[in-house]
Every structure is written in structure tokens, then in C-alpha cells.
Design a protein around this motif. Structure first.
Motif, PDB file in Angstrom:
ATOM      1  N   ASP A 192      29.219  73.536  37.242  1.00  0.00           N
ATOM      2  CA  ASP A 192      28.045  73.889  38.043  1.00  0.00           C
ATOM      3  C   ASP A 192      28.458  73.854  39.519  1.00  0.00           C
ATOM      4  N   GLU A 250      15.303  67.008  37.167  1.00  0.00           N
ATOM      5  CA  GLU A 250      16.554  66.627  36.512  1.00  0.00           C
ATOM      6  C   GLU A 250      17.750  66.906  37.413  1.00  0.00           C
ATOM      7  N   ARG A 251      17.716  68.000  38.145  1.00  0.00           N
ATOM      8  CA  ARG A 251      18.851  68.326  39.024  1.00  0.00           C
ATOM      9  C   ARG A 251      18.891  67.393  40.241  1.00  0.00           C
ATOM     10  N   LEU A 254      20.626  64.443  38.879  1.00  0.00           N
ATOM     11  CA  LEU A 254      22.063  64.683  38.729  1.00  0.00           C
ATOM     12  C   LEU A 254      22.781  64.578  40.083  1.00  0.00           C
ATOM     13  N   HIS A 257      23.009  60.976  40.899  1.00  0.00           N
ATOM     14  CA  HIS A 257      24.058  60.355  40.086  1.00  0.00           C
ATOM     15  C   HIS A 257      25.440  60.601  40.689  1.00  0.00           C
ATOM     16  N   MET A 258      25.660  61.777  41.227  1.00  0.00           N
ATOM     17  CA  MET A 258      26.957  62.088  41.835  1.00  0.00           C
ATOM     18  C   MET A 258      27.236  61.187  43.032  1.00  0.00           C
ATOM     19  N   SER A 275      29.192  60.490  34.771  1.00  0.00           N
ATOM     20  CA  SER A 275      28.728  60.856  33.431  1.00  0.00           C
ATOM     21  C   SER A 275      28.546  62.358  33.240  1.00  0.00           C
ATOM     22  N   THR A 276      28.942  63.157  34.224  1.00  0.00           N
ATOM     23  CA  THR A 276      28.913  64.613  34.095  1.00  0.00           C
ATOM     24  C   THR A 276      30.236  65.159  34.607  1.00  0.00           C
ATOM     25  N   PRO A 277      30.617  66.362  34.188  1.00  0.00           N
ATOM     26  CA  PRO A 277      31.868  66.948  34.710  1.00  0.00           C
ATOM     27  C   PRO A 277      31.868  67.034  36.234  1.00  0.00           C
ATOM     28  N   GLU A 278      30.724  67.394  36.813  1.00  0.00           N
ATOM     29  CA  GLU A 278      30.646  67.538  38.273  1.00  0.00           C
ATOM     30  C   GLU A 278      30.794  66.196  38.973  1.00  0.00           C
ATOM     31  N   ALA A 279      30.228  65.134  38.393  1.00  0.00           N
ATOM     32  CA  ALA A 279      30.373  63.804  38.982  1.00  0.00           C
ATOM     33  C   ALA A 279      31.824  63.341  38.910  1.00  0.00           C
TER      34      ALA A 279
END
Length: 326
Positions: A192, A250-251, A254, A257-258, A275-279
Motif C-alpha cells: 500500500d 481502519e486506515r 493502520l 500502528h505504523m 503487524s502489517t507489511p507497510e509497518a
């Protein structure tokens, strides 16, 4: 003419004008010495003065001084010592000549980051992430946080020590990370891009609140960094700003979270693990850009064909300078 330390040959001893940023009297085996942190306008250096600076009239931190500088090499590293310092009495050297700034223009970097955020916002505006009608690009939160704090964002250091600890260091660090994010998002599938670029742009936004940066680029942490930390402050800043936008909840979460996880590990003061690819990519990009700054700083301090001393922030690594880098 102000002499740059990088232009002075090893073995030389000569008078140079520098900006004294800080000084600390220390006890050595042979008596007191003073560790001076000085700037030549190109970089910051440690100079060991063989004496007690407090006994010399007219010398104070954040003033221009004349140092009788001796340059030698020890185990590949360039060392700077002095046996004589005095207040600067000339008229050529001005304090502003000694402020260390990034190698890229401040406004150029700032405008690049704003442009990158506008680009991903435009791309994301056509996407629908929720049926509730809250479809504003998440990059708009990052844009507001940066533009509403432009002066502090352009001025702030990225760290007190270790990396990007110069006037505009936070901007320089963020600029490098945004460029890396753009490249990685283009090269890797299913990433993303909007989240990654926005996360990189504001990952350290908390530092404009938790670090104090003076007009010479000197940085210091304040009580907010000690009590809360810039990750928590940055998380809260995203939360506050999100209320001024119509972004999918939600975004927003996210993006928060990053910011919370960009240090990667709890033992490195991360609030959460990525916990996400972007993070995860944000953590990796932050690590790459900060460590490369340390590598380049170390290379500049040693002679061609030599190694630096062991560097704590690089896990004790000694950095090598190739012979062809004159």
C-alpha cells in the motif's frame, strides 16, 4: 577563510576558527582535560583540550573560538586535540557560518515530501475503502501534521546523538525515507504505497514535541520524551489530527500502528511489533537510513584504506574507507 576539518592534513597543527557547541571538563590520569564539541560548518567534531576550559576568560558555549588544532591518526581514525584555545577576535567568521545543515536544501526536501504525499493522496482518492462514505486519503493527515508544524519540522534534529543530529536533521532523515518508500512500493507487489509513504513522512512527527532544537542545530530531549516517548506522542498526534478529516477509521488505525511500531522491537522502545507489511517496511527503511548516516559519518572520519574504531551504534562494527575515496 574558515578552514574545514576535512581539508586539514594529518600531522598538521594550526589555528582554526570553530563554533563551540558544548564543553565538559573531565578527569584524566594526567589531570583535567576538556572535551569540546565544535562545528566547522560542515560537521561536528570532538576535540580534546589539554586543560580546564573554565580557567580561560571569554570562552563560553555557543561562541566562536580560535583553537590551535593538532590532527593525528590513531588506529585509522582521525583525532583532534588542542593545547591552546582563545576567544575569536576577528570579524570574518560569523556564527551562522558554522551551523551544520543537510547536503540538500531545506525547502527542496520539504517540498519533495509534500509533493510525494500529494501524489499518493491523488492516487488513493479514486479508491473506496469503506461503504460509510469516509474515503478521504490517509495521506491528508500526514500533510496536515507536517504543514501545520512546518517551521519545527524543518528545524528539528532527528536525534541528540548517533544520526541526523544537525539542524534540519529530522527533515533530511524523513526525505531519505520517503524516497526509499517510493522505490520500495514500486518494486514490491501488494504494498500500500499511500500508507507506506504517509507512515515514513510522519513516523517521527512526535520529535517536534519531544526534542528541543536551538538555532544552531543543538538538540536536547525534554520531559515529554522521557515520560512518554516520541512514538506515543506521534500516535496521539495522528489521533487528534484524524478528527479533522474524513478518512476510513481502519486506515487511521493502520497509520497509527505504523508510528507505534516503527522501532521494530519492544526492547528498542517500540510500542508494538510491526503487524502489517507497510509497518515492517517502515521499520526497515528507518533502520537503513539511520544506519547509513552513521556509516557515512564514520567513513568521513578515517583515512583511505583504514578502519574506524568500533562504533557502538553499529553493534561494535568497524567501518572501512576504501582506498579510492580520497
Amino acid at each position: 577563510m574558515i578552514r574545514k576539518f576535512s581539508e586539514i592534513e594529518v600531522g598538521s597543527e594550526l589555528d582554526v576558527e570553530v563554533l563551540l557547541l558544548s564543553s565538559e571538563v573531565k578527569q584524566g590520569k594526567a589531570g583535567n582535560y576538556t572535551l569540546l564539541v565544535v562545528s566547522d560548518g560542515e560537521n561536528k567534531y570532538n576535540v580534546r583540550f589539554w586543560g580546564d576550559i573554565s580557567t580561560i576568560e571569554g570562552i563560553s558555549d555557543k561562541s566562536v573560538i580560535t583553537v590551535t588544532l593538532k590532527v593525528d591518526s590513531y588506529q585509522g581514525s582521525t583525532n583532534y586535540t588542542s593545547r591552546a584555545i582563545a576567544p575569536y577576535t576577528g570579524v570574518e567568521a560569523k556564527m551562522e557560518d558554522f551551523i551544520v545543515t543537510p547536503p540538500v536544501d531545506i525547502d527542496e526536501m520539504y517540498n519533495y515530501i509534500i509533493g510525494a504525499l500529494n501524489e499518493v493522496a491523488a492516487e488513493a482518492s479514486a479508491k473506496v475503502y469503506t461503504s460509510s462514505g469516509k474515503n478521504e486519503p490517509i495521506a491528508n493527515i500526514a500533510l496536515s501534521l507536517i504543514q501545520n508544524n512546518a517551521d519545527a519540522f524543518k528545524r528539528s534534529v532527528a536525534a541528540v546523538n548517533v544520526h541526523h543530529n544537525i539542524y534540519g536533521g529530522l527533515l533530511f532523515h524523513t526525505y531519505g525515507m520517503v524516497k526509499l518508500a517510493q522505490g520500495m512500493a514500486s518494486a514490491l507487489p501488494n504494498i500500500d504505497k499511500e500508507l507506506l509513504v504517509a507512515g515514513c513522512a510522519i513516523h517521527d512527527i512526535g520529535k517536534i514535541y519531544t526534542y528541543n532544537t536551538d538555532e544552531l542545530g543543538g538538540g536536547a530531549i525534554n520531559s515529554l520524551e522521557v515520560l512518554d516517548g516520541h512514538l506515543a506522542i506521534g500516535y496521539a498526534a495522528v489521533s487528534r489530527e484524524s478528527k479533522n478529516h474524513n478518512c476510513p477509521p481502519e486506515r487511521v488505525h493502520l497509520l497509527q500502528h505504523m508510528v507505534a511500531s516503527h522501532h521494530g522491537k519492544p526492547e528498542w522502545d517500540a510500542i508494538a511489533k510491526p503487524s502489517t507489511p507497510e509497518a515492517f517496511l517502515l521499520f526497515a527503511i528507518d533502520y537503513i537510513d539511520s544506519r547509513l548516516y552513521i556509516y557515512n559519518d564514520a567513513i568521513a572520519s578515517v583515512e583511505p584504506g583504514q578502519f574506524s574504531g568500533k562504533i557502538f551504534s553499529l553493534d561494535g562494527t568497524s567501518v572501512y574507507r576504501p582506498t579510492y575515496l580520497k
